[in-house]
Motif scaffolding. Structure first.
Motif, PDB file in Angstrom:
ATOM      1  N   ARG A   1       0.867  -1.173   0.000  1.00 46.61           N
ATOM      2  CA  ARG A   1       0.000   0.000   0.000  1.00 46.61           C
ATOM      3  C   ARG A   1       0.902   1.220   0.000  1.00 46.61           C
ATOM      4  O   ARG A   1       1.913   1.248   0.709  1.00 46.61           O
ATOM      5  CB  ARG A   1      -0.916   0.021   1.238  1.00 46.61           C
ATOM      6  CG  ARG A   1      -1.804  -1.192   1.438  1.00 46.61           C
ATOM      7  CD  ARG A   1      -2.412  -1.784   0.199  1.00 46.61           C
ATOM      8  NE  ARG A   1      -3.254  -0.919  -0.632  1.00 46.61           N
ATOM      9  CZ  ARG A   1      -4.561  -0.785  -0.500  1.00 46.61           C
ATOM     10  NH1 ARG A   1      -5.213  -1.422   0.429  1.00 46.61           N
ATOM     11  NH2 ARG A   1      -5.230  -0.006  -1.311  1.00 46.61           N
ATOM     12  N   TRP A  22       0.854   4.153   1.184  1.00 50.41           N
ATOM     13  CA  TRP A  22       1.133   4.976   2.362  1.00 50.41           C
ATOM     14  C   TRP A  22       2.134   4.318   3.311  1.00 50.41           C
ATOM     15  O   TRP A  22       2.636   4.960   4.220  1.00 50.41           O
ATOM     16  CB  TRP A  22      -0.156   5.324   3.108  1.00 50.41           C
ATOM     17  CG  TRP A  22      -0.933   4.123   3.561  1.00 50.41           C
ATOM     18  CD1 TRP A  22      -0.713   3.410   4.706  1.00 50.41           C
ATOM     19  CD2 TRP A  22      -2.044   3.503   2.911  1.00 50.41           C
ATOM     20  NE1 TRP A  22      -1.603   2.382   4.790  1.00 50.41           N
ATOM     21  CE2 TRP A  22      -2.446   2.417   3.711  1.00 50.41           C
ATOM     22  CE3 TRP A  22      -2.733   3.765   1.732  1.00 50.41           C
ATOM     23  CZ2 TRP A  22      -3.506   1.588   3.359  1.00 50.41           C
ATOM     24  CZ3 TRP A  22      -3.794   2.937   1.398  1.00 50.41           C
ATOM     25  CH2 TRP A  22      -4.164   1.872   2.200  1.00 50.41           C
ATOM     26  N   ASN A  23       2.405   3.050   3.112  1.00 50.48           N
ATOM     27  CA  ASN A  23       3.374   2.381   3.973  1.00 50.48           C
ATOM     28  C   ASN A  23       4.807   2.550   3.487  1.00 50.48           C
ATOM     29  O   ASN A  23       5.739   2.177   4.182  1.00 50.48           O
ATOM     30  CB  ASN A  23       3.074   0.881   4.044  1.00 50.48           C
ATOM     31  CG  ASN A  23       1.829   0.600   4.856  1.00 50.48           C
ATOM     32  OD1 ASN A  23       1.466   1.379   5.727  1.00 50.48           O
ATOM     33  ND2 ASN A  23       1.161  -0.501   4.566  1.00 50.48           N
ATOM     34  N   LEU A  26       9.885  -0.427   0.951  1.00 49.92           N
ATOM     35  CA  LEU A  26       9.126  -0.940   2.086  1.00 49.92           C
ATOM     36  C   LEU A  26      10.109  -1.759   2.920  1.00 49.92           C
ATOM     37  O   LEU A  26      10.708  -2.704   2.401  1.00 49.92           O
ATOM     38  CB  LEU A  26       7.972  -1.809   1.587  1.00 49.92           C
ATOM     39  CG  LEU A  26       6.961  -2.281   2.627  1.00 49.92           C
ATOM     40  CD1 LEU A  26       6.154  -1.119   3.159  1.00 49.92           C
ATOM     41  CD2 LEU A  26       6.034  -3.327   2.041  1.00 49.92           C
ATOM     42  N   PHE A  43      -5.039  -3.958   4.152  1.00 54.48           N
ATOM     43  CA  PHE A  43      -4.060  -3.355   5.073  1.00 54.48           C
ATOM     44  C   PHE A  43      -4.657  -2.274   5.967  1.00 54.48           C
ATOM     45  O   PHE A  43      -3.918  -1.562   6.625  1.00 54.48           O
ATOM     46  CB  PHE A  43      -2.873  -2.720   4.320  1.00 54.48           C
ATOM     47  CG  PHE A  43      -1.923  -3.713   3.724  1.00 54.48           C
ATOM     48  CD1 PHE A  43      -2.307  -4.528   2.695  1.00 54.48           C
ATOM     49  CD2 PHE A  43      -0.630  -3.817   4.198  1.00 54.48           C
ATOM     50  CE1 PHE A  43      -1.427  -5.429   2.122  1.00 54.48           C
ATOM     51  CE2 PHE A  43       0.262  -4.712   3.640  1.00 54.48           C
ATOM     52  CZ  PHE A  43      -0.152  -5.522   2.601  1.00 54.48           C
ATOM     53  N   THR A  66      -2.894  -0.581   9.136  1.00 53.02           N
ATOM     54  CA  THR A  66      -2.707   0.868   9.152  1.00 53.02           C
ATOM     55  C   THR A  66      -3.273   1.466  10.432  1.00 53.02           C
ATOM     56  O   THR A  66      -2.693   2.378  11.001  1.00 53.02           O
ATOM     57  CB  THR A  66      -3.396   1.495   7.926  1.00 53.02           C
ATOM     58  OG1 THR A  66      -2.883   0.871   6.756  1.00 53.02           O
ATOM     59  CG2 THR A  66      -3.147   2.971   7.845  1.00 53.02           C
ATOM     60  N   PHE A 100       1.425  -1.702  15.759  1.00 49.47           N
ATOM     61  CA  PHE A 100       2.109  -2.273  14.585  1.00 49.47           C
ATOM     62  C   PHE A 100       2.321  -3.775  14.736  1.00 49.47           C
ATOM     63  O   PHE A 100       3.420  -4.271  14.532  1.00 49.47           O
ATOM     64  CB  PHE A 100       3.454  -1.572  14.334  1.00 49.47           C
ATOM     65  CG  PHE A 100       3.322  -0.089  14.169  1.00 49.47           C
ATOM     66  CD1 PHE A 100       2.691   0.439  13.058  1.00 49.47           C
ATOM     67  CD2 PHE A 100       3.803   0.773  15.124  1.00 49.47           C
ATOM     68  CE1 PHE A 100       2.549   1.801  12.905  1.00 49.47           C
ATOM     69  CE2 PHE A 100       3.661   2.144  14.978  1.00 49.47           C
ATOM     70  CZ  PHE A 100       3.041   2.652  13.873  1.00 49.47           C
TER      71      PHE A 100
END
Lengths: 538, 161
Positions: free
Chosen positions: A218, A220-221, A243, B83, B87, B92
């Protein structure tokens, strides 16, 4: 605001009198004054289509709202971007765009960087009045690297215009009409030009999806770093997205001096070898594997005791690394330096002026500035001869290219004739057999430093590695540690620090520093105006 | 309190002349009430404690215990690897790797879905973030293990709960 002799137009933007060069579109002019008008189909690098209608603004010259992307400013024109009429128009367009758009943001690879998402959030209504069934359009592969998810397409035609105007290949077209309109290829002609990947970047929604990146991460990661592509001597400005320290994709970065908004697919997908099975990540001597630290001390040992040393450099090394090699070679008496070049590839020129260089390496010009213009020519041949006649006892060779066979047949043969050979290599291969010391080398994208592209533009590349999480010691540090062991250096510096030394030692670089280069780099011969006023020009 | 009317306060002061001392509060009654409560618990017949491993307490509704992944009516995992839980997770502790789904009606599914239960703070944000109603926190609270490794739940374990 006067810009030389450019005729200026005075007009009213949201009640404020502003001035812009005559002939500008309302959207461009408004953006110069910090007023953002939303867009889907508008792209600064493409022709104006005016089909998405999201940029509608209220004008005093028209009873209906006009589109800011195609209408130009005029004296006395009065534009309102946030009046009730403009807001209502945008709102309606957003509702209309979302009628057939599926709500699959959770599985869409574009989500997080999707213009439709952003505009829906900022300008759109919070609910839809649409109760009928949504249209279903095709999902299929358009080419080897690109698929279309037709349901998501808003028919902005950015991709179609890109293929017509920038790559000049014209594979894409819009088929069907009205709400069934969707982008497609002609039967039997897939989209496989060398710039095809850009269509995915410019797609404002997730309709065009890169097979290479599909479901990978994704957005935003991921961490982003501005860097420079090392695939050819063009040196396209890119963004490296990682990532957990692993490269996931490369995106072009706008630089009108080098690559406009684009990059080629060779560069875009040319990073897979970084994680291939044959990637060299540990140092080894002829008979055992070494820890990273002991590799450095072994290397320093070799260098400090060596006589008749030869350095074989490659055009992948950054100016900083080359400067360190230069420092080492000049501290060892009777050392010789030569360079090898990877074989030429095919050059490509596109109608837009975008070029792919045939030189598949990033820093030939830098090496020639530091070691002299003959380093890949006569010096290289001299080194080859010296190796053939077994005059070289210790050879330190660099191979930063993606090829597993190293510098190529004639070199690989010659390298074997050196009594002791120390090889810095990105890839592991048969040609490394019997080397006294093999050291893992950083590939382009992992290097921190500067390259000079074929036009003589000095640009900064940044490493994709997480600081403090490097898989092995990069050459920039290792070479400095070797210099410290040889007592020609007192402390280890960053890339910027090494560049400062380089600027002191080599005249061609004397006018530059890392901070001066900025994001887009500078031509080597020129420097920023700020510096000009201080020290005069050459 | 910030908007206290100063004018009326002044008027009150002028009327009474001085500010009267506050009435002394009587604590006797609340103390007696409290003691009565304690006494009632002391005299109550059944004990409050339970014989834990043999007897189990039913958690209250909304109790946030271990996670599980739900299945749809065809027995496939509901998760589409979007995800959003990872998120939303403040700790985490969710690790997802997506892959292409083999089914026609779904594009994506998780190849790896790990939750590090040792790291999880059982806040339930993942459940709230999930657009597919695929993850939920069960009332299972007796969750000891002999090793740390056991507490990293993979997709199979989460689906089997």
């Amino acid at each position: 605001m006067a810009r030389g002799d450019t005729p200026m137009t005075r007009w009213l933007l949201n009640g404020q009198e502003v001035e812009n060069p005559t002939g500008m579109t309302i959207m461009e002019a408004a953006r110069e004054h910090g007023v953002d008008i939303p867009d889907f189909c508008y792209h600064p690098g493409l022709s104006i289509a005016g089909n998405c209608r999201i940029c509608m603004v209220e004008s005093n010259r028209s009873p209906k709202p006009i589109i800011a992307c195609s209408e130009r400013i005029a004296d006395g024109l009065e534009i309102k971007t946030d009046s009730d009429v403009a807001v209502e128009a945008r709102n309606s367009v957003m509702e209309f765009q979302l009628i057939n758009h599926p709500l699959d943001c959770p599985v869409c690879d574009k989500s997080g960087e999707c213009i439709l998402q952003d505009h829906s959030y900022t300008h759109g209504p919070d609910r839809s009045r649409f109760v009928e069934d949504k249209n279903i359009r095709h999902t299929k592969e358009l080419g080897p690297t690109i698929s279309i998810w037709g349901n998501r397409c808003i028919v902005c035609t950015r991709c179609v215009r890109f293929c017509d105007e920038i790559s000049g290949t014209g594979e894409l077209c819009v088929v069907e009409r009205g709400d069934r309109a969707v982008v497609d290829v002609f039967p039997g002609i897939p989209i496989d030009n060398a710039m095809a990947g850009n269509t995915v970047d410019i797609c404002p929604v997730g309709a065009l999806i890169s097979e290479d990146f599909k479901f990978e991460a994704r957005v935003w990661n991921m961490d982003r770093r501005d860097s420079v592509c090392g695939g050819c001597a063009r040196g396209c400005n890119i963004e490296v997205e990682t990532l957990d320290g692993y490269v996931k994709r490369l995106l072009p970065r706008e630089n009108l001096e080098v690559n406009d908004w684009w990059m080629c697919d060779h560069g875009r997908y040319g990073w897979r070898h970084l994680y291939s099975e044959n990637r060299l990540t540990t140092a080894r001597t002829a008979n055992q594997e070494l820890e990273d630290d002991s590799a450095t001390s072994t290397l320093a040992d070799f260098v400090s005791r060596a006589k008749k040393v030869a350095f074989l450099i490659d055009p992948f090394l950054t100016c900083e690394e080359l400067s360190l090699i230069h420092g080492l070679s000049s501290s060892i008496p009777d050392s010789i330096v030569g360079g090898w070049l990877p074989p030429k590839g095919t050059a490509e020129q596109f109608p837009s002026g975008f070029t792919i260089s045939s030189a598949k390496h990033p820093n030939r010009r830098g090496a020639e500035k530091i070691f002299g213009s003959k380093v890949f020519g006569k010096d290289g041949k001299d080194l080859l001869k010296a190796l053939d006649s077994r005059k070289v006892s210790t050879l330190i060779a660099f191979c930063g290219g993606p090829a597993e066979e190293g510098p190529g047949s004639s070199w690989s043969e010659a390298i074997r004739k050196a009594r002791k050979r120390i090889v810095f290599s990105v890839m592991d291969g048969d040609w490394l057999k019997g080397a006294s010391l093999v050291v893992p080398a950083t590939a382009p994208l992992e290097k921190e430093g500067t390259w000079i592209n074929e036009d003589g533009r000095l640009q900064r590349a940044r490493s994709c590695w997480k600081p403090g999480d490097e898989p092995f010691c990069p050459e920039l540090v290792r070479l400095q540690q070797v210099q410290m062991a040889c007592e020609i250096r007192t402390r280890c510096l960053s890339a910027a620090g090494v560049f400062r030394e380089l600027a002191e030692n080599i005249k061609a670089f004397s006018q530059h520093s890392h901070s001066d280069l900025g994001d887009g780099g500078l031509p080597l011969s020129r420097r920023r105006a700020r510096v000009d006023s201080k020290g005069g020009t050459r | 309190m910030a908007n206290h009317d100063d004018a009326s306060e002044k008027q009150d002061e002028t009327r009474t002349g001085t500010t009267e001392p506050r009435k002394k509060a009587s604590f006797a009654l609340p103390v007696i009430k409290g003691l009565a409560n304690t006494l009632a618990h002391v005299l109550r017949r059944e004990p409050n404690t339970i014989h834990y491993p043999e007897e189990k307490r039913t958690p209250y509704p909304g109790y946030r215990g271990e996670h599980r992944l739900k299945r749809d009516e065809l027995g496939r995992e509901k998760c589409t690897a979007c995800f959003l839980c990872a998120t939303a997770c403040p700790a985490f502790c969710i690790e997802i790797v997506a892959e292409e789904a083999p089914w026609d009606d779904r594009e994506k599914r998780p190849r790896i879905f790990n939750i590090d239960m040792m790291r999880c703070i059982y806040c339930g944000m993942c459940e709230e973030a999930c657009p597919c109603d695929a993850i939920e926190l069960t009332p299972i609270y007796n969750i000891p293990s002999r090793t740390r490794g056991e507490k990293i739940y993979d997709k199979e374990k989460l689906l089997s709960l």
